[in-house]
Motif scaffolding. Structure first.
Motif, short mmCIF file in Angstrom:
data_model
loop_
_atom_site.label_atom_id
_atom_site.label_comp_id
_atom_site.label_asym_id
_atom_site.label_seq_id
_atom_site.Cartn_x
_atom_site.Cartn_y
_atom_site.Cartn_z
N LEU A 143 -2.22 -15.09 -6.37
CA LEU A 143 -1.79 -12.91 -6.31
C LEU A 143 0.08 -13.68 -7.29
CD1 LEU A 143 -3.44 -13.27 -3.98
CD2 LEU A 143 -2.20 -11.71 -3.83
N GLY A 144 0.00 -13.04 -8.34
CA GLY A 144 0.87 -12.89 -8.96
C GLY A 144 1.62 -11.23 -9.27
N LEU A 145 2.81 -11.75 -9.68
CA LEU A 145 3.33 -10.21 -10.12
C LEU A 145 3.34 -9.47 -9.31
CD1 LEU A 145 3.03 -10.85 -14.16
CD2 LEU A 145 4.83 -11.69 -12.92
N THR A 146 2.87 -8.88 -8.10
CA THR A 146 3.10 -8.39 -7.11
C THR A 146 4.15 -7.51 -6.26
OG1 THR A 146 2.83 -10.58 -5.13
CG2 THR A 146 1.06 -9.13 -6.01
N SER A 147 5.71 -8.63 -7.05
CA SER A 147 6.50 -7.70 -6.58
C SER A 147 7.66 -7.43 -7.33
CB SER A 147 7.80 -8.77 -5.82
OG SER A 147 7.91 -9.62 -5.96
N ARG A 148 8.78 -6.12 -6.89
CA ARG A 148 9.64 -5.98 -8.25
C ARG A 148 9.91 -6.22 -8.97
NH1 ARG A 148 11.74 -0.02 -7.35
NH2 ARG A 148 9.45 0.59 -6.79
N ALA A 149 10.83 -8.16 -8.26
CA ALA A 149 11.50 -8.73 -8.81
C ALA A 149 10.66 -9.49 -9.57
CB ALA A 149 11.70 -10.06 -7.08
N LYS A 150 9.56 -10.00 -9.43
CA LYS A 150 9.04 -10.89 -10.45
C LYS A 150 8.56 -10.51 -11.95
CE LYS A 150 7.46 -13.90 -10.55
NZ LYS A 150 7.66 -15.47 -11.38
N GLN A 151 7.94 -8.45 -11.49
CA GLN A 151 7.97 -7.70 -12.65
C GLN A 151 8.76 -7.54 -13.50
OE1 GLN A 151 5.41 -4.63 -11.38
NE2 GLN A 151 3.81 -5.63 -10.24
N GLN A 152 9.71 -7.54 -13.12
CA GLN A 152 10.95 -6.79 -13.56
C GLN A 152 11.36 -8.68 -14.63
OE1 GLN A 152 13.84 -5.37 -10.91
NE2 GLN A 152 13.28 -2.87 -11.78
N GLN A 153 11.34 -9.58 -14.11
CA GLN A 153 11.53 -11.39 -14.29
C GLN A 153 10.35 -11.06 -15.53
OE1 GLN A 153 10.86 -14.46 -12.10
NE2 GLN A 153 12.82 -15.51 -13.11
N MET A 154 9.44 -11.02 -15.34
CA MET A 154 8.39 -11.14 -16.88
C MET A 154 7.74 -10.49 -17.49
SD MET A 154 8.68 -14.43 -15.76
CE MET A 154 7.85 -14.71 -17.02
N ASN A 155 8.26 -8.98 -17.12
CA ASN A 155 8.77 -8.24 -18.24
C ASN A 155 6.87 -7.50 -17.86
OD1 ASN A 155 9.69 -5.64 -18.85
ND2 ASN A 155 9.50 -7.12 -21.51
N VAL A 156 5.93 -7.68 -17.08
CA VAL A 156 5.12 -7.20 -16.71
C VAL A 156 4.05 -6.27 -15.58
CG1 VAL A 156 2.64 -7.80 -16.74
CG2 VAL A 156 3.83 -9.45 -18.34
N ALA A 157 3.72 -4.99 -15.45
CA ALA A 157 3.67 -4.32 -14.43
C ALA A 157 3.11 -4.73 -13.73
CB ALA A 157 4.83 -2.95 -14.77
N GLU A 158 1.93 -5.42 -13.60
CA GLU A 158 0.50 -5.65 -13.05
C GLU A 158 0.33 -6.35 -12.27
OE1 GLU A 158 -3.05 -5.29 -15.30
OE2 GLU A 158 -1.30 -4.86 -16.95
N PRO A 159 -0.02 -6.81 -10.68
CA PRO A 159 -0.36 -7.51 -10.35
C PRO A 159 -1.42 -8.70 -11.15
CG PRO A 159 -0.31 -5.97 -8.55
CD PRO A 159 -0.90 -5.46 -10.30
N VAL A 160 -1.64 -9.54 -10.97
CA VAL A 160 -3.02 -11.20 -11.53
C VAL A 160 -2.55 -11.59 -10.66
CG1 VAL A 160 -1.61 -10.44 -14.15
CG2 VAL A 160 -0.60 -11.84 -12.42
N TYR A 161 -4.53 -12.69 -11.22
CA TYR A 161 -5.10 -13.30 -10.11
C TYR A 161 -5.36 -14.88 -11.34
CZ TYR A 161 -4.84 -8.38 -7.28
OH TYR A 161 -4.36 -7.61 -7.03
N GLY A 162 -4.58 -15.86 -9.95
CA GLY A 162 -5.13 -17.60 -10.51
C GLY A 162 -6.03 -17.62 -9.01
N VAL A 163 -6.25 -18.94 -9.67
CA VAL A 163 -7.05 -19.91 -8.93
C VAL A 163 -6.14 -21.26 -8.71
CG1 VAL A 163 -9.81 -19.41 -9.37
CG2 VAL A 163 -8.71 -20.70 -10.44
#
Ligand code: OOG
Ligand code: MG
Length: 259
Positions: free
Chosen positions: A60-80
């Motif tokens: 799971l990615g961009l599930t925390s505010r710290a990460k969303q702010q760092q990457m400037n993307v405001a929605e969770p993303v999912y990978g394998v």
């Protein structure tokens, strides 16, 4: 002419293989939306599985505010995660094998039974979990300047590169994962602190949302999956000669060394 999905898959594969970052896919393909980006991700994964590298879990990615702010993307993303993504704890990582290696601390779920959405709850995630541990994700972006939109980073398998699983396995119900605190240190200097609640209030809640997302794509989370539930702090660069250590309450500590 090749279709959009295989053409984007080709570019991402070449970037990873040559360790040469590429322009954002959305620059050349402004029509690449989030749904199609997941198709690109699935196509790259399919080729990798065909080449002998099975999928062993998810991230799971961009599930925390710290990460969303760092990457400037405001929605969770999912990978394998593939079998070769799992890096043995204690073995250094050659930074030159990656383009822009970055490290982030995460809570890891080891799934005991299958999770089938829709309607999966955090309590169901805990019940389906065999054990939890801490972990470090080593990210790498295939995009120039490590900069992307949501569709770009989804197509790029959410910057997945390597994951390291910590040494302590605990029953998921034995500890309140929201309250598990952690310290992130680089060469002994404390650079960030956080707690499990940083991922959408509770890491199991984040995993539940992921299982429900999979259901919308007609899929489930298989038993035996390794699930990295999302970075709890901003990621830090991994440099040759440096050590990044995350120390968690209850879940022990995990270190990665760059060479
Ligand atoms: C995107 C992937 C984010 C996480 O845990 O938030 C991620 C990136 O930052 O490159 O894995
Ligand atoms: Mg991550």
């Amino acid at each position: 002419m090749k279709g959009l999905v295989p053409a984007c898959a080709d570019r991402l594969e070449a970037a990873a293989r040559d360790r040469a970052p590429i322009a954002r896919l959305t620059e050349t393909h402004p029509d690449l939306d989030v749904d199609t980006a997941y198709d690109v991700q699935a196509e790259v994964a399919r080729r990798r599985v065909e080449a002998g590298d099975p999928v062993v879990g998810a991230k799971l990615g961009l599930t925390s505010r710290a990460k969303q702010q760092q990457m400037n993307v405001a929605e969770p993303v999912y990978g394998v995660l593939h079998a070769t993504s799992v890096h043995p704890a204690g073995e250094p990582i050659a930074v030159n094998d990656l383009i822009f290696p970055r490290v982030e601390p995460e809570i890891v779920f080891h799934m005991g039974s299958e999770l089938v959405g829709p309607g999966v709850s955090a309590a169901q995630v805990i019940a389906a979990t065999e054990s939890v541990s801490c972990g470090l994700e080593v990210l790498d972006s295939r995009f120039s300047d490590y900069s992307f939109t949501a569709a770009d980073v989804i197509a790029d398998n959410t910057s997945a590169a390597k994951v390291i699983v910590g040494p302590v396995m605990m029953a998921a119900a034995a500890v309140d994962l929201a309250l598990v605190g952690l310290m992130l240190e680089v060469d002994g200097d404390l650079v960030a602190t956080s707690a499990g609640a940083a991922t959408m209030g509770h890491p199991a809640h984040a995993v539940a949302i992921y299982a429900n997302f999979l259901a919308r794509r007609g899929r489930s989370l298989p038993a035996g999956s390794l699930v990295f539930s999302g970075g709890l702090t901003a990621a830090v660069a991994l440099e040759a000669g440096s050590h990044v250590t995350a120390t968690f309450g209850h879940l022990g500590s995990v270190t990665v060394t760059g060479v």
